[in-house]
Design a protein around this motif. Structure first.
Motif, PDB file in Angstrom:
ATOM      1  N   SER A 343       0.828  -1.321   0.040  1.00 12.81           N
ATOM      2  CA  SER A 343      -0.014   0.047   0.059  1.00 12.81           C
ATOM      3  C   SER A 343       0.963   1.202  -0.022  1.00 12.81           C
ATOM      4  O   SER A 343       0.545   2.191  -0.733  1.00 12.81           O
ATOM      5  CB  SER A 343      -0.999   0.045   1.207  1.00 12.81           C
ATOM      6  N   ARG A 344       1.914   1.324   0.905  1.00 14.40           N
ATOM      7  CA  ARG A 344       2.832   2.413   0.776  1.00 14.40           C
ATOM      8  C   ARG A 344       3.441   2.641  -0.693  1.00 14.40           C
ATOM      9  O   ARG A 344       3.562   3.905  -1.014  1.00 14.40           O
ATOM     10  CB  ARG A 344       3.785   2.112   1.823  1.00 14.40           C
ATOM     11  N   ASP A 348       2.879   5.976  -2.941  1.00 13.82           N
ATOM     12  CA  ASP A 348       3.967   6.639  -3.256  1.00 13.82           C
ATOM     13  C   ASP A 348       4.026   6.803  -4.697  1.00 13.82           C
ATOM     14  O   ASP A 348       4.234   7.852  -5.477  1.00 13.82           O
ATOM     15  CB  ASP A 348       5.205   6.064  -3.136  1.00 13.82           C
ATOM     16  N   VAL A 349       3.718   6.009  -5.809  1.00 14.73           N
ATOM     17  CA  VAL A 349       3.731   5.871  -7.037  1.00 14.73           C
ATOM     18  C   VAL A 349       2.395   6.858  -7.523  1.00 14.73           C
ATOM     19  O   VAL A 349       2.488   7.485  -8.565  1.00 14.73           O
ATOM     20  CB  VAL A 349       3.579   4.438  -7.732  1.00 14.73           C
ATOM     21  N   GLY A 355      -1.245  12.676 -10.210  1.00 15.47           N
ATOM     22  CA  GLY A 355      -1.783  13.851 -10.384  1.00 15.47           C
ATOM     23  C   GLY A 355      -2.482  14.416  -9.265  1.00 15.47           C
ATOM     24  O   GLY A 355      -2.989  13.496  -8.294  1.00 15.47           O
ATOM     25  N   PRO A 356      -3.052  15.641  -9.047  1.00 16.18           N
ATOM     26  CA  PRO A 356      -3.723  15.969  -7.626  1.00 16.18           C
ATOM     27  C   PRO A 356      -5.163  15.357  -7.753  1.00 16.18           C
ATOM     28  O   PRO A 356      -5.670  15.344  -6.628  1.00 16.18           O
ATOM     29  CB  PRO A 356      -3.787  17.469  -8.008  1.00 16.18           C
ATOM     30  N   GLY A 357      -5.734  14.804  -8.883  1.00 22.85           N
ATOM     31  CA  GLY A 357      -6.990  14.320  -8.642  1.00 22.85           C
ATOM     32  C   GLY A 357      -7.093  12.910  -8.651  1.00 22.85           C
ATOM     33  O   GLY A 357      -8.169  12.293  -8.585  1.00 22.85           O
ATOM     34  N   GLU A 395       7.585  -1.247  -9.680  1.00 21.29           N
ATOM     35  CA  GLU A 395       7.666  -0.853  -8.215  1.00 21.29           C
ATOM     36  C   GLU A 395       7.523  -2.235  -7.505  1.00 21.29           C
ATOM     37  O   GLU A 395       8.113  -2.563  -6.554  1.00 21.29           O
ATOM     38  CB  GLU A 395       6.995   0.390  -7.743  1.00 21.29           C
ATOM     39  N   LEU A 396       6.210  -2.928  -7.697  1.00 24.75           N
ATOM     40  CA  LEU A 396       5.718  -3.932  -7.064  1.00 24.75           C
ATOM     41  C   LEU A 396       6.733  -5.032  -7.433  1.00 24.75           C
ATOM     42  O   LEU A 396       6.548  -6.344  -6.720  1.00 24.75           O
ATOM     43  CB  LEU A 396       4.330  -4.276  -7.360  1.00 24.75           C
ATOM     44  N   GLY A 397       7.489  -5.114  -8.610  1.00 21.75           N
ATOM     45  CA  GLY A 397       8.282  -6.157  -9.112  1.00 21.75           C
ATOM     46  C   GLY A 397       9.606  -6.291  -8.262  1.00 21.75           C
ATOM     47  O   GLY A 397      10.140  -7.202  -8.165  1.00 21.75           O
TER      48      GLY A 397
END
Length: 722
Positions: A343-344, A348-349, A355-357, A395-397
């Motif tokens: 989840s962290r 982060d990604v 983007g902000p939305g 990232e999750l790899g």
């Protein structure tokens, strides 16, 4: 105005107003009754007063007449004796001058008039002919009699015992009545004045009561109704979700002030609990991310805002690959730590590239959903979603380091676009899920965009699930048996029970397709026991081969059936129903079915083996732990996976692995079965390496129970079956 009237005629104030109106009505009724009674009393007083005045006046007039006639009779003795008319006239004229006297007569014993007080005496010598005359003439003493208009008082005029005549005086009763009426009028006027004065006081009292009632209503409105209505309005706002409605404390020191303060504290407490509940309701307890409910509300709100604008929105449906293996092998505590770290990383990604939305939510388990919206008119949402998906896969790899060990995972991502792929939140999420499923089928640890072809595949999956639910009862599912041969002498020693589905429209559905559907939907737990019963029933009819023991039957058992813990009872029920010898039943399990809780699987398998049922390990060598299962799980045989057997003639590694499996199994006293034997050369090589049993299309194709019986009846031959 309507609100004011509504306030006046509802609630507590209305009750008080009703009570005051009731008091006023009662007061008015009592006043009216009292006035009516007063009028009756006035009339009664006037009547009694008139009667009393009349009685008193008549009595006084009678007394006066008698007091006058008696002395006058004595004074008239001499004039009458001497027949002195002048003397009689003088006495009578004095009497006539008195008020209310209508007539005066002096008469002889025969009732003839001697004098009437006038100078001419017109009735002299005439007999008195009025109705009262006889009684007056005959009266021995004072006599009073009445007619309608006259009170006649008479007295005899005596000299000694000789009656000389008599005297009569007539009093005018009409004059007396006139005076009496005048007095009655004065009395009535006075009584009326008193009644009007009393009515005025009653009106003033009523006005005072109304004023007091108005003051009471105002006080109730000011000090009771308005605060209570304010509390009611606050309660309605609290009911609609607005909890901070009473911000100031009440300075009142009475009970209502205590109620207002208690209500304020209650609203603050409810607001606090509501915030806590909303936090729990909209936040995932483990990761602190938004949950499914919060995400769905946000998605609905954004779709409503974007509808008709032409702007895009992307939904990324992400599922952690092989996360169940972490829970099964390392435990749920480690699984929670993995989810926190995952989840962290995802957060982060998303913060870096979304983007902000962008919005991240955890749907439960190992599912995460990301929402990407254009934060500016020039933003390419599809490009952002693609970059975000690629970054998440990368990232999750990377390995996760937890408790001094590395955990390798991956992530499968499905991406659906609004409005290209769906126009509603439900369809957008469904299509994202479908795309994620296709990403897993594509090899996992990748991202895939949704297209209509995927939807067709899912619809086919759903249709297969629906049709499969009733396939057994409709007779569409049938059993076939693939013979198992002893490699040393080519003898038929058993058969593997296989399930086939002949659909009336789709034709023959491949087992790899419908078994996968049954596994994923849980239908295998309903179909598996039926397959077990059918296989045992058919095997009970198989004859012995060449005078030896009848062939065995092997039945595949799914991981779901093993985890349910009901497998021993299901097997026992099938054996009892069919009468099959437990030694002729083999249960086949894959290595992956036991991963996660080998202790539980070992206990169940030990119960089966205690009854005489044998256990084979299917697809051996393809699991996560390999040969270690032979040491930890009680099995009677292993089936070398067809992927090793297929290339043993050309691939030295496959041959070495197959040879090692055979050698290790034989050293442990475990039977070795090779599946997928496709030619004679493979068969001979397996015989050289010491393999016990074999099966494959080159040996025999799957067949019906009756065909297998015919195969068993043939005499043994050194040649392999065609």
């Amino acid at each position: 105005m309507k609100a004011i009237l509504s306030g006046l005629f509802s609630g507590l104030q209305a009750r008080v107003l009703a009570m005051l109106l009731a008091v006023l009505v009662v007061f008015g009724a009592l006043t009216a009754l009292m006035l009516h009674r007063q009028a009756q009393t006035q009339h009664e007083v006037e009547r009694v007063s008139n009667a009393a005045m009349q009685e008193v006046a008549e009595e006084n007039l009678k007394q006066r007449g008698e007091n006058m006639v008696g002395p006058l009779a004595e004074l008239l003795v001499n004039p009458l004796y001497y027949h002195d008319l002048d003397g009689m006239g003088a006495l009578l004229q004095g009497a006539l001058k008195q008020h209310w006297i209508r007539y005066v007569y002096v008469f002889d014993p025969q009732g003839n008039v001697l004098h009437d007080g006038s100078e001419s005496i017109p009735g002299y010598g005439l007999a008195m002919e009025d109705a009262l005359a006889p009684a007056a003439v005959a009266a021995p003493s004072l006599n009073t009699q009445f007619s309608d208009s006259v009170m006649d008082v008479s007295a005899p005029i005596m000299i000694g015992r000789e009656r000389l005549g008599g005297v009569r005086i007539g009093y005018d009763l009409d004059a007396m009545r006139t005076l009496q009426q005048r007095a009655s009028l004065q009395l009535g006027t006075r009584l009326k004045a008193l009644a009007e004065q009393q009515l005025l006081w009653m009106l003033l009292l009523g006005i005072a009561l109304m004023a007091v009632g108005g003051a009471v209503l105002w006080a109730i409105q000011r000090w009771l109704v308005r605060p209570i209505r304010s509390l009611a309005d606050a309660a309605r706002k609290i009911e609609s979700g607005h909890y901070d409605v009473l911000t100031s404390d009440s300075a009142r020191k009475d009970e209502l002030g205590e109620l207002i303060r208690a209500f304020r504290h209650m609203s603050q407490s409810v607001a606090r609990h509501d915030r806590d509940i909303r936090t729990m309701a909209y936040t995932d307890a483990l990761t602190g991310q938004a949950n499914r409910l919060a995400f769905r509300e946000a998605l609905d709100e954004r779709l409503t805002r974007l509808r008709g604008t032409g702007r895009q929105l992307a939904l990324l449906f992400a599922d952690i690959d092989d996360f169940k293996r972490v829970n099964d092998t390392l435990g749920h505590d480690v699984g929670d730590e993995v989810l926190l770290e995952v989840s962290r990383r995802i957060r982060d990604v998303v913060q870096r590239l979304g983007g902000p939305g962008a919005m991240l939510a955890r749907f439960g388990g190992d599912e995460f959903v990301i929402l990407v919206e254009a934060s500016s008119p020039g933003m390419d949402v599809r490009a952002t979603a693609t970059a975000l998906g690629d970054a998440l896969v990368e990232e999750l790899g990377a390995p996760l380091e937890l408790r001094e060990r590395e955990v390798f995972l991956g992530i499968s991502i499905g991406i659906s676009m609004y409005p290209d792929d769906a126009a509603t939140a439900a369809m957008l999420m469904k299509n994202g899920d479908i795309a994620m499923y296709q990403a897993k089928l594509a090899g996992k640890n990748c991202a895939r965009y949704y297209d209509n072809v995927m939807n067709q595949a899912v619809e086919r999956h759903v249709r297969l699930e629906t049709e499969l639910r009733g396939a057994w009862d409709r007779g569409e599912l049938s059993m076939v048996y693939q013979p198992v041969f002893r490699v040393s002498d080519n003898a038929v020693v058993g058969a593997e029970a296989l399930l086939r589905w002949h659909h009336p429209e789709l034709g023959e559905v491949p087992p790899t397709v419908f078994i996968d559907v049954a596994e994923k939907t849980g239908l295998i737990e309903m179909i598996g026991p039926k397959v077990m019963v059918a296989a045992c029933r058919d095997a009970a009819r198989w004859p012995s081969v060449d005078g030896g023991a009848p062939p065995f039957v092997s039945v595949n058992v799914s991981a779901r059936e093993l985890r349910s813990g009901d497998l021993p009872r299901s097997v026992a029920k099938s054996l009892d129903y069919s009468g099959l010898d437990p030694g002729r039943l083999l249960v086949e399990l894959t290595e992956t079915a036991m991963i996660g809780d080998e202790a539980h699987a070992g206990r169940l398998l030990q119960q089966l083996r205690a009854t005489g049922v044998r256990v084979w390990l299917d697809d051996f060598g393809t699991g996560f732990s390999g040969l270690s299962h032979l040491r930890r799980v009680p099995v009677d045989g292993v089936k070398i996976d067809r992927s090793f057997v297929a290339d043993i003639l050309h691939d030295a590694d496959d041959l070495a692995l197959t040879t090692a499996i055979i050698a290790m199994a034989r050293s442990l006293g475990i039977t070795v079965i090779a599946e997928g034997v496709e030619n004679r050369a493979q068969y001979e090589l397996l015989r050289e390496r010491g393999c016990d049993l074999a099966q494959g299309f080159s040996l025999a194709y799957p067949m019906s129970a009756d065909e297998f019986i015919e195969l068993c009846k043939r005499t043994r031959t050194d040649e392999l079956p065609v």
